[in-house]
Enzyme design. Structure first.
Site, short mmCIF file in Angstrom:
data_model
loop_
_atom_site.label_atom_id
_atom_site.label_comp_id
_atom_site.label_asym_id
_atom_site.label_seq_id
_atom_site.Cartn_x
_atom_site.Cartn_y
_atom_site.Cartn_z
N CYS A 95 0.81 -1.22 0.00
CA CYS A 95 0.00 0.00 0.00
C CYS A 95 0.85 1.27 0.00
O CYS A 95 0.59 2.20 -0.77
CB CYS A 95 -0.92 -0.02 1.22
N HIS A 171 -3.53 2.59 5.73
CA HIS A 171 -3.90 2.70 4.32
C HIS A 171 -3.46 4.08 3.84
O HIS A 171 -3.56 5.07 4.58
CB HIS A 171 -5.40 2.52 4.14
#
Length: 252
Positions: A95, A171
């Site tokens: 990510c 994230h």
């Protein structure tokens, strides 16, 4: 987030790590700095500022909420991914690297180096989902990413395991200006989010991110901001050289 790790390791969420990661992928004169204010004066003081990255503590219920919404603002719309380099996220542990690439590959003024130039050339004409698969299967980028594996992963021998809710997993969402418009690049979504035309993206991006931060703060989710900027050492050296040149002219 992605359901598979594809032999991508968990890495530290640290600006110094990300700066070295960028350098090891071959991009020149770029660094990552932590950001403590979104006011335009602060952002302009960091120019050249190539993009911002918003990171927050990942929680499954928040993921489900985001996937049920195509955009976060009535003024925002899903954009054609051919207009901006956007890849869907298919690898969970990649990510951070994917968010960094979302900035680097959308700023033509950045000298990418051979590795990233080749990757962009290979994948630029692919749809967003295939771009994500191309990244997942790029051995060179994965090797650089995995060289920054978290220290505790060596002790636990879990370097390529999927992240769980017990981990400090963040994230990452990127914000970049492309073609006079402000885009939000979130690999969990199906397309880039177009936040509209912008004459001063450093002014507009603060409003967009503050709106998102307000939403997450209600759920007590930890978040942070990173700025992808020009190498400060190079800028300082240029300023020193300019001062030296001015002094020399005055003394001549």
């Amino acid at each position: 987030m992605g359901s598979e790790n594809g032999n991508w390791c968990l890495i530290e969420s640290d600006p110094g790590v990300f700066t070295e990661l960028i350098q090891n992928m071959g991009a020149r004169d770029v660094q990552v700095e932590e950001l403590y204010s979104l006011d335009s004066e602060t952002l302009k003081s960091m120019e050249p500022l190539y993009g911002l990255i918003f990171l927050f503590k990942w929680q499954r219920q928040q993921q489900q909420k985001q996937q049920s919404q195509s955009v976060d603002s009535p003024a925002a719309t899903e954009a054609d991914s051919s207009k901006v380099y956007f890849a869907q996220q298919v690898i969970q542990n990649a990510c951070a690297t994917q968010a960094i690439l979302s900035v680097l590959l959308n700023r033509p003024e950045i000298e990418l180096g051979e590795m990233l130039e080749n990757f962009r050339s290979f994948s630029v004409d692919l749809p967003a989902d295939m771009r994500g698969l191309a990244l997942a299967n790029c051995d060179q980028i994965r090797q650089v990413h995995n060289s920054f594996v978290r220290p505790e992963s060596f002790l636990a021998d879990d370097r390529a395991r999927p992240a769980t809710e017990d981990d400090d997993v963040f994230h990452f969402v990127s914000y970049v200006p492309v073609g006079g418009r402000l885009y939000e690049l979130d690999g969990l979504k199906s397309a880039p989010i177009d936040h509209g035309a912008t004459n001063d993206w450093l002014e507009d991006v603060g409003r967009v991110i503050q709106q998102r931060m307000a939403e997450y703060s209600r759920d007590e989710i930890r978040f942070n901001l990173l700025a992808v900027i020009g190498d400060r050492r190079k800028l300082l050296n240029q300023r020193v050289s300019s001062i030296d040149a001015n002094i020399s002219r005055l003394l001549a």
